[in-house]
Design a protein around this motif. Structure first.
Motif, PDB file in Angstrom:
ATOM      1  N   LYS A 127     -11.896 -38.345 -39.681  1.00  0.00           N
ATOM      2  CA  LYS A 127     -11.893 -39.790 -39.453  1.00  0.00           C
ATOM      3  C   LYS A 127     -13.243 -40.391 -39.821  1.00  0.00           C
ATOM      4  CE  LYS A 127     -10.816 -43.261 -35.915  1.00  0.00           C
ATOM      5  NZ  LYS A 127      -9.712 -43.868 -36.672  1.00  0.00           N
ATOM      6  N   SER A 128     -13.215 -41.496 -40.580  1.00  0.00           N
ATOM      7  CA  SER A 128     -14.391 -42.241 -41.031  1.00  0.00           C
ATOM      8  C   SER A 128     -15.184 -41.517 -42.112  1.00  0.00           C
ATOM      9  CB  SER A 128     -15.326 -42.582 -39.850  1.00  0.00           C
ATOM     10  OG  SER A 128     -14.633 -43.376 -38.894  1.00  0.00           O
ATOM     11  N   GLY A 153      -8.183 -52.158 -45.024  1.00  0.00           N
ATOM     12  CA  GLY A 153      -9.346 -51.775 -44.234  1.00  0.00           C
ATOM     13  C   GLY A 153     -10.626 -52.240 -44.885  1.00  0.00           C
ATOM     14  N   SER A 159      -8.640 -42.903 -42.569  1.00  0.00           N
ATOM     15  CA  SER A 159      -8.138 -43.333 -41.271  1.00  0.00           C
ATOM     16  C   SER A 159      -7.538 -42.161 -40.513  1.00  0.00           C
ATOM     17  CB  SER A 159      -7.074 -44.423 -41.443  1.00  0.00           C
ATOM     18  OG  SER A 159      -6.433 -44.698 -40.213  1.00  0.00           O
ATOM     19  N   LYS A 160      -6.626 -41.434 -41.164  1.00  0.00           N
ATOM     20  CA  LYS A 160      -5.972 -40.281 -40.532  1.00  0.00           C
ATOM     21  C   LYS A 160      -5.601 -39.259 -41.601  1.00  0.00           C
ATOM     22  CE  LYS A 160      -3.847 -42.465 -36.428  1.00  0.00           C
ATOM     23  NZ  LYS A 160      -4.559 -43.747 -36.546  1.00  0.00           N
ATOM     24  N   PHE A 185      -8.414 -46.300 -45.999  1.00  0.00           N
ATOM     25  CA  PHE A 185      -8.616 -47.745 -46.087  1.00  0.00           C
ATOM     26  C   PHE A 185      -8.905 -48.130 -47.537  1.00  0.00           C
ATOM     27  CE2 PHE A 185     -10.121 -46.964 -41.617  1.00  0.00           C
ATOM     28  CZ  PHE A 185      -9.048 -47.594 -41.000  1.00  0.00           C
TER      29      PHE A 185
END
Length: 237
Positions: A127-128, A153, A159-160, A185
């Motif tokens: 994530k990120s 985004g 994101s996942k 995103f």
């Protein structure tokens, strides 16, 4: 009294000859012992056991007097689990009797890896992380079936991560043959916000200053509503 004989007259040379003869005899004993131990002059042909089950391959090699060593277990979807996918030496190779044959077996279960080793199992994996960095990580781990879905985004971060339809968490083990979906995103959120803000600001109506808009009669306002389409989601394969 005069001494006769070669040994008496040349003691140093005599000792040197004796040492050489003892050395030659020692080397001869070592050579013949090694030849007997290694079955010098004997050879066998390695049977081919690839594409055979592990138990069948073991039986054949042992019956021919060979030793067997499982070198590694790999996983290939197009091969049967528990079957020999490679051997060394190769079939029909001429080797010494009792030679050790190395076998590579197709694993019964695919290899499992941890996508994100960060010590927080409650958080989503990667994530990120940037899309490029996350994609490189997945390919490095051996994932082949990777699908990318982009959503609205602020940046191009992940994101996942989904494996076979389920969200992957940190420290979670995932089989390398899993179907991976990267939800990323698209970086267009700020542009969409600006667009929506401009559409809602009266000062931008008809491209005129707000003072001029207020002087117009309500009947002159446009009656057709402007539709703002939702940001498009798209995929990369």
């Amino acid at each position: 009294m005069k001494e006769n004989g070669f040994i008496s007259n040349h003691p140093v040379l005599t000792n040197l000859i004796i040492i050489i003869l003892v050395g030659i005899a020692g080397l001869g004993i070592i050579y013949f012992s090694f030849a007997i131990f290694t079955r010098h002059g004997e050879s066998c042909v390695v049977p081919g056991v690839e594409k055979m089950s592990y138990t069948q391959a073991i039986e054949i090699l042992h019956s021919k007097g060979f030793k067997v060593d499982i070198r590694d277990s790999l996983y290939k979807e197009d091969e049967k689990p528990g079957y020999v996918i490679e051997q060394f030496p190769k079939s029909n190779s001429v080797v010494k009797p009792g030679r050790k044959i190395f076998l590579y077996i197709n694993a019964v279960h695919p290899k499992e890896v941890i996508i994100d080793e960060d010590n927080n199992p409650r958080e989503d994996a990667l994530k990120s992380i940037s899309f490029r960095q996350g994609r490189a990580r997945l390919e490095e781990l051996g994932f082949k079936n990777i699908r990318v879905i982009k959503i609205l985004g602020e940046n191009d971060c992940i994101s996942k991560i989904y494996a076979n339809g389920k969200v992957v968490k940190k420290l979670q083990k995932v089989p390398v043959n899993a179907h991976i979906v990267m939800e990323v995103f698209d970086g267009n959120l700020e542009a969409v916000r600006d667009s929506l803000q401009n559409d809602l600001d009266p000062s931008y109506m008809l491209g005129e200053p707000i003072s001029q808009v207020e002087e117009q009669s309500p009947d002159t306002y446009p009656t057709e509503e402007t539709e703002t389409s939702e940001p498009e989601s798209y995929e990369y394969y």
